[in-house]
Design a protein around this motif. Structure first.
Motif, mmCIF file in Angstrom:
data_model
loop_
_atom_site.group_PDB
_atom_site.id
_atom_site.type_symbol
_atom_site.label_atom_id
_atom_site.label_comp_id
_atom_site.label_asym_id
_atom_site.label_seq_id
_atom_site.Cartn_x
_atom_site.Cartn_y
_atom_site.Cartn_z
ATOM 1 N N ILE A 142 -21.675 -11.098 16.374
ATOM 2 C CA ILE A 142 -21.275 -12.277 15.606
ATOM 3 C C ILE A 142 -22.510 -12.972 15.026
ATOM 4 O O ILE A 142 -22.512 -13.426 13.882
ATOM 5 N N LYS A 143 -23.582 -13.010 15.804
ATOM 6 C CA LYS A 143 -24.810 -13.675 15.365
ATOM 7 C C LYS A 143 -25.452 -12.966 14.178
ATOM 8 O O LYS A 143 -25.890 -13.610 13.216
ATOM 9 N N TYR A 144 -25.535 -11.628 14.242
ATOM 10 C CA TYR A 144 -26.288 -10.896 13.212
ATOM 11 C C TYR A 144 -25.417 -10.221 12.152
ATOM 12 O O TYR A 144 -25.911 -9.868 11.087
ATOM 13 N N TRP A 145 -24.122 -10.009 12.451
ATOM 14 C CA TRP A 145 -23.229 -9.394 11.457
ATOM 15 C C TRP A 145 -22.203 -10.379 10.908
ATOM 16 O O TRP A 145 -21.477 -10.051 9.994
ATOM 17 N N GLY A 146 -22.125 -11.544 11.504
ATOM 18 C CA GLY A 146 -21.162 -12.540 11.048
ATOM 19 C C GLY A 146 -19.874 -12.534 11.832
ATOM 20 O O GLY A 146 -19.386 -13.560 12.264
ATOM 21 N N ASN A 147 -19.294 -11.346 12.048
ATOM 22 C CA ASN A 147 -18.092 -11.196 12.866
ATOM 23 C C ASN A 147 -17.915 -9.726 13.227
ATOM 24 O O ASN A 147 -18.604 -8.848 12.681
ATOM 25 N N VAL A 148 -17.000 -9.455 14.143
ATOM 26 C CA VAL A 148 -16.784 -8.090 14.632
ATOM 27 C C VAL A 148 -16.236 -7.200 13.519
ATOM 28 O O VAL A 148 -16.550 -6.007 13.453
ATOM 29 N N GLU A 149 -15.424 -7.788 12.630
ATOM 30 C CA GLU A 149 -14.840 -7.005 11.528
ATOM 31 C C GLU A 149 -15.938 -6.440 10.620
ATOM 32 O O GLU A 149 -15.850 -5.296 10.165
ATOM 33 N N ASN A 150 -16.981 -7.223 10.364
ATOM 34 C CA ASN A 150 -18.104 -6.737 9.549
ATOM 35 C C ASN A 150 -18.797 -5.570 10.232
ATOM 36 O O ASN A 150 -19.191 -4.589 9.584
ATOM 37 N N PHE A 151 -18.966 -5.679 11.550
ATOM 38 C CA PHE A 151 -19.591 -4.584 12.306
ATOM 39 C C PHE A 151 -18.722 -3.338 12.250
ATOM 40 O O PHE A 151 -19.235 -2.221 12.080
ATOM 41 N N ASP A 152 -17.399 -3.513 12.372
ATOM 42 C CA ASP A 152 -16.479 -2.370 12.298
ATOM 43 C C ASP A 152 -16.554 -1.704 10.933
ATOM 44 O O ASP A 152 -16.513 -0.476 10.834
ATOM 45 N N ARG A 153 -16.672 -2.526 9.871
ATOM 46 C CA ARG A 153 -16.805 -1.958 8.524
ATOM 47 C C ARG A 153 -18.108 -1.174 8.397
ATOM 48 O O ARG A 153 -18.160 -0.116 7.751
ATOM 49 N N PHE A 154 -19.150 -1.696 9.016
ATOM 50 C CA PHE A 154 -20.451 -1.021 9.016
ATOM 51 C C PHE A 154 -20.343 0.350 9.685
ATOM 52 O O PHE A 154 -20.801 1.365 9.147
ATOM 53 N N VAL A 155 -19.693 0.408 10.859
ATOM 54 C CA VAL A 155 -19.523 1.672 11.584
ATOM 55 C C VAL A 155 -18.645 2.622 10.780
ATOM 56 O O VAL A 155 -18.935 3.825 10.671
ATOM 57 N N ARG A 156 -17.569 2.080 10.190
ATOM 58 C CA ARG A 156 -16.667 2.923 9.412
ATOM 59 C C ARG A 156 -17.371 3.520 8.204
ATOM 60 O O ARG A 156 -17.147 4.681 7.836
#
Length: 298
Positions: A142-156
């Motif tokens: 959340i701190k560095y990607w903004g939210n978990v959804e952004n991280f999931d998009r990054f992984v996807r």
């Protein structure tokens, strides 16, 4: 006794599913799939519930599970068919992506290209490390990607562009194994690494840079060549000049930046941070700026 109406005979089920009557008979004998009833003459009949169960069995078979394993799954008292559908879908998508990559590799081999073995393009260990990181570091995400959804998009995005990411990994690290090892180490020490890198003046510079990129991509519907957007790019140009060390920010340097944002890997990171299409928008704005300023700086 169940109503025989609307039930299908074994031959009808075989025609519907492509499964032979003999296989259905074996499923009955082994206890994997019992018929819902029988005709007066002893022929097997199957209702909708039985067909749904057969569908589950076929999905599991497609994924390579043995019949004994399938029987253990579907006979559990707490078996959740909806949850099973979701997991089967996830596994089939992974299988499809793997097949697509194999086809791409065969296309290259067919053209006479010399290619590395498919194993060298497999980022599954790194992707698994990212998933493990997500499970235990939601606060950092959340701190560095903004939210978990952004991280999931990054992984996807990494999954979608796996072969391109793998090429870059091999180019800069020598092998997927070394890349995965380095990235896993970084994930395990993510907090301390970020604190070391983002401290003092560096932290201020990075924050200012983030603010400028956020400003540039705040509305991707705006014309990237408009005066408003180009003024932001000019501000970024001035900022880079002020903070660059031994770097000449002329057209060739802008081309380096443009090429970086055109790569799939950087696109994945940028789009996950600033929104889908942000990387292409940045490239468009930077290209216009570089082409309309003789020295890339004004």
């Amino acid at each position: 006794m169940k109503e025989l109406k609307n039930m299908q005979t074994i031959s009808q089920v075989a025609k519907l599913t492509g499964i032979s009557p003999r296989t259905l008979q074996y499923y009955d004998a082994s206890g994997l799939l019992k018929p819902s009833g029988y005709t007066a003459t002893g022929y097997r009949l199957y209702d909708t519930e039985a067909l749904e169960k057969l569908q589950q069995i076929l999905f599991f078979k497609e994924l390579g599970f043995k019949l004994k394993e399938i029987q253990e799954f579907i006979s559990q008292p707490d078996f959740d068919k909806i949850a099973a559908y979701k997991k089967q879908k996830e596994l089939l998508l992974l299988k499809r992506n793997r097949i697509n990559r194999l086809i791409q590799l065969l296309d290259r081999l067919e053209k006479g290209e010399q290619c590395m073995s498919f194993k060298e393009f497999d980022l599954s260990d790194y992707i698994q490390a990212l998933e493990n990181f997500k499970k235990s570091n939601s606060d950092l995400i959340i701190k560095y990607w903004g939210n978990v959804e952004n991280f999931d998009r990054f992984v996807r995005k990494i999954k979608d562009d796996e072969s391109e990411v793998a090429k870059l990994a091999i180019k800069y690290y020598g092998s997927i194994e070394k890349y995965t090892e380095a990235m896993t180490y970084n994930l395990e020490h993510f907090s301390e690494i970020m604190e070391k890198q983002f401290s003092g003046d560096t932290k201020k510079i990075l924050r200012k840079s983030d603010d400028l990129y956020a400003k540039l991509t705040s509305d991707l519907s705006k014309d990237s060549s408009s005066d408003e957007i180009q003024q932001i790019v000019q501000e970024m140009d001035h900022f880079m000049h002020e903070n660059a060390v031994d770097v000449s920010l002329d057209k060739p340097y802008w081309n380096v930046i443009i090429n970086a944002y055109s790569s799939d890997y950087v696109k994945a990171i940028t789009d996950s941070k600033y929104g889908a299409g942000a990387s292409d928008y940045i490239v468009s704005a930077f290209k216009y700026y570089a082409e309309n300023h003789s020295d890339g700086h004004s």
